[in-house]
Write a protein that holds these residues in place. Structure first.
Motif: not given
Length: 146
Positions: A7-15
């Motif tokens: 339940n720990i999620n990692y996302f990248a937005e504009d990088t």
């Protein structure tokens, strides 16, 4: 996006994503929560650019300035949940400013956001001292896991 069953999620937005060792970071974040006697709900780390985080700051908090981290708290009692937005541009800038590595600065800011969800503040001088101490404890947990 990388989603782990913890339940720990990692996302990248504009990088780009700042690391590839998701399991190692997830275990460390879980150690911080255990040290603070908190339970994990769902955490989302969103890594982004300065401009992306400025827009979040303007749109959701009515603040018109750059920052390194913004935390949205969805905690319920002792269960820690939230969205933690981190500007990787600011991580790079602060690492140079404070003469530390980008990785160390990233870990400090990741811990900082999580510590906010655990109830720590940093608005007053005394609160800031407590936050810095807690950040150092979190970074020590990383070192102990090596």
């Amino acid at each position: 996006m990388i989603a782990l069953e913890q339940n720990i999620n990692y996302f990248a937005e504009d990088t780009e994503m700042p690391f590839a060792n998701y399991d190692e970071f997830t275990l460390w974040l879980e150690k911080i929560l255990a040290f603070r006697k908190k339970k994990l709900g769902e955490l989302n780390y969103i890594f982004c650019s300065d401009e992306y985080l400025l827009k979040v700051n303007r749109d959701h908090l009515n603040h018109d300035y750059y920052t390194d981290v913004i935390t949205f708290d969805y905690c319920e009692k002792n269960v820690i949940s939230g969205d933690i937005f981190i500007s990787l541009d600011m991580i790079t800038y602060n690492a140079k400013k404070f003469l530390t590595s980008q990785e160390n600065e990233l870990k400090r800011v990741m811990a900082h956001g999580l510590l906010h969800l655990c109830g720590l503040k940093d608005k007053t001088e005394q609160d800031s001292k407590s936050m810095r101490k807690a950040e150092e404890e979190a970074l020590q947990l990383w070192e102990e896991s090596k």
